[in-house]
Each structure stands twice: as structure tokens, then as C-alpha cells.
Design an enzyme around this catalytic site. Structure first.
Site, PDB file in Angstrom:
ATOM      1  N   SER A 119     -33.017  -4.143  19.211  1.00 20.13           N
ATOM      2  CA  SER A 119     -33.886  -3.057  18.751  1.00 20.13           C
ATOM      3  C   SER A 119     -33.066  -1.890  18.221  1.00 20.13           C
ATOM      4  O   SER A 119     -33.627  -0.947  17.694  1.00 20.13           O
ATOM      5  CB  SER A 119     -34.806  -2.609  19.886  1.00 20.13           C
ATOM      6  OG  SER A 119     -34.066  -2.347  21.045  1.00 20.13           O
ATOM      7  N   HIS A 140     -36.375  -8.493  14.239  1.00 19.73           N
ATOM      8  CA  HIS A 140     -36.839  -7.582  15.285  1.00 19.73           C
ATOM      9  C   HIS A 140     -38.353  -7.711  15.447  1.00 19.73           C
ATOM     10  O   HIS A 140     -39.126  -7.215  14.625  1.00 19.73           O
ATOM     11  CB  HIS A 140     -36.432  -6.147  14.892  1.00 19.73           C
ATOM     12  CG  HIS A 140     -36.774  -5.111  15.899  1.00 19.73           C
ATOM     13  ND1 HIS A 140     -36.948  -3.784  15.587  1.00 19.73           N
ATOM     14  CD2 HIS A 140     -36.955  -5.199  17.238  1.00 19.73           C
ATOM     15  CE1 HIS A 140     -37.234  -3.109  16.675  1.00 19.73           C
ATOM     16  NE2 HIS A 140     -37.247  -3.938  17.687  1.00 19.73           N
ATOM     17  N   GLU A 152     -39.548  -6.859  11.777  1.00 18.38           N
ATOM     18  CA  GLU A 152     -38.624  -6.033  10.987  1.00 18.38           C
ATOM     19  C   GLU A 152     -37.362  -6.871  10.759  1.00 18.38           C
ATOM     20  O   GLU A 152     -36.683  -7.256  11.705  1.00 18.38           O
ATOM     21  CB  GLU A 152     -38.292  -4.743  11.769  1.00 18.38           C
ATOM     22  CG  GLU A 152     -37.457  -3.753  10.988  1.00 18.38           C
ATOM     23  CD  GLU A 152     -37.198  -2.457  11.787  1.00 18.38           C
ATOM     24  OE1 GLU A 152     -37.012  -2.529  13.021  1.00 18.38           O
ATOM     25  OE2 GLU A 152     -37.172  -1.389  11.160  1.00 18.38           O
ATOM     26  N   ASN A 190     -37.554   2.005  15.050  1.00 19.70           N
ATOM     27  CA  ASN A 190     -37.231   2.865  16.192  1.00 19.70           C
ATOM     28  C   ASN A 190     -36.700   4.236  15.790  1.00 19.70           C
ATOM     29  O   ASN A 190     -36.754   5.175  16.576  1.00 19.70           O
ATOM     30  CB  ASN A 190     -36.263   2.146  17.127  1.00 19.70           C
ATOM     31  CG  ASN A 190     -37.025   1.151  17.984  1.00 19.70           C
ATOM     32  OD1 ASN A 190     -38.151   1.431  18.405  1.00 19.70           O
ATOM     33  ND2 ASN A 190     -36.446  -0.010  18.217  1.00 19.70           N
TER      34      ASN A 190
END
Ligand code: CAA
Length: 285
Positions: A119, A140, A152, A190
């Protein structure tokens, strides 16, 4: 390469969700954990989550049985020898991930693609562990994996176009929607999500509002499925802190400093849903 055999390393929340969707969509999957008992536990969780899908009419009972027949637990990557595609979902530590990638490099079929579900760690650094970094990519997934549509796709500095195209196509075969980002701290997901969560925790820390009202404001006012404090508990406060630290180290400045309250919660071992307590309590059912 026609991708049919998949190796998933790590059977935690993300790893078991990833193995679940691959098996459900017709791939042969070996799920590797440190010990056979842990792999069996992950397979039991997958069966339970498939029952949830059956109860909602999203999966037939026969489809569950067929998917489980395509899934095998193992305690070493060698047992998955000859796989066409691997997804690593082990704890977020570069030393652990690079060790896994060295093993994957030794046991995949020629030309196998090696993906990481990290992540926040740099794909380029993970890729440095293998002979051909052009075949390493970030894949991801979002939690809960069987439910969330996004994957992702993160390109390392040396990821090839062929690897990117094949991974995007695979995501579509899994019923997901791929979106591509370059290798930068926190990628896109993120880098955008975590500062919001961190800011919500700072609002709580400073007494701007209660956790319930912060969550209500963001959930009802911004149409988020969960409020940011509840989502932090769901993701895991240790994971949130680790990602904020990556952003802080990567970009510096006030914007990415982890909230003191987030640090305190992690130091107290209150990590959210997985430990039974975070900002909210999660009594065992
Ligand atoms: N496996 C299979 N199905 C599952 C599941 C699982 N693990 N978890 C939930 N579901 C299913 C449920 O069966 C249900 O199905 P239907 O829609 O067909 O009814 C559906 O998902 C919704 O679940 P619930 O009814 O139990 O609960 P809910 O409506 O409150 O939804 C939620 C739960 C899907 C988690 C929703 O609250 C949500 O979308 N929350 C936000 C999640 C999110 O933001 N995830 C991303 C986190 S960031 C991340 O993962 C990346 C990172 O690097 C940190």
C-alpha cells in the site's frame, strides 16, 4: 503468456481476499503462508466470505465449491512452482517483501509477472530484488477485496508496458476496474486518503468534534460509505501510521505529519477492528 496459475503469498485480510477473487474467477490458486495451519485458516475465511456472497445471491453454492477446488494452501513458495502470476501480500516491510520476491523469482514460470499488493512501499525498491524488474508491478487491491471495484496498478521505474497491459487485463478478468499510477509515495490512493484520515484524527485529538460526529459529517455530508475514523479502524491504525510515515518521509512538511493521537493509539496496541478496539470497540461475536 496465458495466465492460469496464480501464487498468492500471505493469507491475511488482503491475501485471502485476493486469493478469493482469483479462485472465484476461474484461476488455479496456491495460497502460501508461513505455516500450513495459517494457510488453512485463510482458506476457511475465504469459504466464510463466499457464504456471505451466497446469502446475498452474488454467488451460487456450486460456484463456491468449484472455486474452493481451485484453491490450495501451502507453506512454501516452492509448492507453487511454475506459476504464471504472483501477488505478494505479506506485512509492509521491505526486508520481508524483498525476501519473498527473491523466492518468487526462483519459482515462477519463465516470464511470470510478479506483483506486490503493497500500500505504500516503493515498487522500484521491491523490484530490485529480482533479475528482471520489468516484470514487477504494484497490484494494489482495496479492502474488502471481493467487494471493492478498484485495483490501483502501480508502475515501478522499470516496469514494462507489456507487464502493465497484462496486469490491467487480469484486473478486468477479476471483475475489477484498473487505474494506473506511477511509483510515488502513497501512489494516488493513499496519498489522498490517508491525509484525510489523519486530519479527522487530529480533529478528534484537538476536541473539534466527537468521533461519532466527525464520522457522521464525512459519511452523510460527503457520501462516503464509512466515516474516516471508522475507516481507520477498519484499515488498521498501524497500517495508517505506516503509510503516513512513508508520506512524511517522502514529501516532508506539516501536511503529512502523523497525528499524535494516531501514534498513541498504535503505541497502546489499539489497532482497530483486528485487535477488538481502536477508536471504537469491536466485541468478539
Ligand atoms: N467478502 C465478501 N463480501 C463482503 C465482504 C468480504 N470480505 N465484506 C463485505 N462484503 C459484502 C457484504 O456481503 C455485502 O454484500 P451486498 O452489497 O451484496 O449486500 C456488501 O459487501 C456490503 O457489506 P455489509 O452489508 O456487511 O456492510 P456495509 O453495507 O456497511 O458495507 C463495506 C461494508 C463494503 C466495507 C462499506 O462500508 C465500504 O465500502 N466501506 C469503505 C471501504 C473502503 O474504503 N475500503 C478501502 C480502504 S483503503 C484500502 O484498502 C487500501 C489501503 O492501502 C489502505
Amino acid at each position: 503468456m496465458d495466465i492460469r496459475r496464480v501464487c498468492v503469498v500471505g493469507g491475511g485480510t488482503m491475501g485471502n481476499g485476493i486469493a478469493h477473487v482469483f479462485a472465484q474467477k476461474g484461476f488455479e490458486v496456491v495460497l502460501v503462508e508461513a505455516k500450513k495451519e495459517l494457510a488453512d485458516k485463510a482458506l476457511a475465511t475465504i469459504a466464510k466470505n463466499m457464504d456471505r456472497q451466497i446469502a446475498k445471491g452474488a454467488l451460487g453454492a456450486g460456484d463456491k465449491d468449484a472455486a474452493l477446488r481451485r484453491l490450495r494452501g501451502a507453506s512454501s513458495i516452492a509448492e507453487a512452482k511454475g506459476f504464471h502470476f504472483a501477488v505478494e501480500a505479506v506485512p509492509e516491510r521491505l526486508d520481508i517483501k524483498t525476501a519473498v520476491f527473491r523466492e518468487l523469482d526462483a519459482h515462477g514460470a519463465a516470464g511470470a509477472i510478479l506483483a506486490t499488493n503493497t500500500s505504500s512501499l516503493p515498487i522500484t525498491k521491491i523490484a530490485a530484488a529480482v533479475k528482471d524488474p520489468s516484470r514487477v508491478i504494484g497490484m494494489h487491491f482495496m479492502n474488502p477485496v471481493p467487494v471493492m471495484k478498484l485495483v490501483e496498478i502501480v508502475r515501478g521505474q522499470q516496469t514494462s508496458d507489456a507487464t502493465t497491459t497484462a496486469t490491467k487485463e487480469l484486473a478486468v478478468q477479476l471483475g475489477k476496474i484498473p487505474a494506473v499510477a506511477n511509483d510515488s509515495p502513497g501512489f494516488v490512493s493513499n496519498r489522498v486518503l490517508m491525509p484525510m484520515i489523519n486530519e479527522a484524527i487530529a480533529c478528534l485529538h484537538e476536541g473539534v468534534s466527537t468521533k461519532e460526529d466527525i464520522d457522521a459529517i464525512m459519511k452523510l455530508g460527503m457520501a462516503h460509505p464509512m466515516g474516516p475514523i471508522q475507516l481507520a479502524d477498519y484499515i488498521g491504525l498501524d497500517v495508517c501510521l505506516a503509510i503516513m510515515e512513508v508520506l512524511d518521509k517522502g514529501f516532508g512538511g506539516v501536511k503529512y505529519k502523523p497525528s499524535g493521537l494516531l501514534r498513541q493509539m498504535v503505541a497502546d496496541g489499539k489497532l482497530g477492528v483486528k485487535t477488538g478496539a481502536g477508536f471504537y470497540e469491536y466485541p468478539k461475536k
